[in-house]
Enzyme design. Structure first.
Site, PDB file in Angstrom:
ATOM      1  N   GLU A 103      -2.771  -4.461   2.351  1.00  0.00           N
ATOM      2  CA  GLU A 103      -3.818  -5.256   1.587  1.00  0.00           C
ATOM      3  C   GLU A 103      -4.319  -4.110   0.765  1.00  0.00           C
ATOM      4  OE1 GLU A 103      -3.799  -4.690   5.263  1.00  0.00           O
ATOM      5  OE2 GLU A 103      -3.433  -6.614   5.988  1.00  0.00           O
ATOM      6  N   ASN A 108      -8.852  -3.343  -7.530  1.00  0.00           N
ATOM      7  CA  ASN A 108      -7.874  -2.185  -7.676  1.00  0.00           C
ATOM      8  C   ASN A 108      -6.626  -2.607  -8.400  1.00  0.00           C
ATOM      9  OD1 ASN A 108      -6.595   0.287  -7.585  1.00  0.00           O
ATOM     10  ND2 ASN A 108      -7.143   0.558  -5.243  1.00  0.00           N
ATOM     11  N   TYR A 115       2.186  -0.952  -6.764  1.00  0.00           N
ATOM     12  CA  TYR A 115       2.824  -1.601  -5.621  1.00  0.00           C
ATOM     13  C   TYR A 115       3.747  -2.534  -6.150  1.00  0.00           C
ATOM     14  CZ  TYR A 115      -0.662   0.263  -2.722  1.00  0.00           C
ATOM     15  OH  TYR A 115      -1.744   1.381  -2.021  1.00  0.00           O
TER      16      TYR A 115
END
Length: 143
Positions: A103, A108, A115
């Protein structure tokens, strides 16, 4: 940059980074409780100046949940976070993990982009997951 398993001796430096980066930081006791478990893996990135970042994962037979990824503010944008996550993925894979979840705060964008670059895909939102400030979490996974 050397990436290695986190030890209890690393906690002072890790806690400084944790407090710098999170509005609700983990406690030293929280890290300790994870470090002594057999189903976790925590890594640090270290050079001659000390620990620059860390990450961790909790693993069950074929799945893992990344608990945290954090890099010291003055060391960001140097590839440290990406290196840590790549090594975490590699080591988790060696332990039999085939799918990893995480998570991340919806705001962000830098972490989400990192990611995604590392093969994670958005799977949904967890409403009001974070506190101080209250914010949604983007749920991501990687096979």
């Amino acid at each position: 940059m050397n990436i290695r398993e986190m030890t209890l001796e690393d906690l002072d430096q890790v806690m400084a980074i944790e407090k710098e980066n999170f509005s609700v930081p983990w406690t030293e006791n929280g890290f300790f409780s994870f470090l002594i478990r057999q189903d976790t893996l925590f890594l640090v990135a270290e050079d001659e100046t000390g620990i620059a970042g860390y990450c961790g994962i909790v693993m069950v037979p074929d799945e893992g949940d990344i608990t945290n990824v954090s890099v010291a503010g003055n060391r960001r944008r140097q590839g440290i976070g990406a290196g840590l996550v790549r090594e975490l993925i590699r080591r988790a894979g060696e332990a039999g993990v085939t799918k990893i979840y995480l998570e991340v705060r919806e705001s962000n964008r830098a972490a989400i982009a990192l990611y995604e670059k590392l093969g994670f895909r958005r799977e949904g939102l967890r409403r009001d997951y974070y506190e101080e400030p209250r914010e949604n979490a983007v749920l991501m996974s990687r096979k």
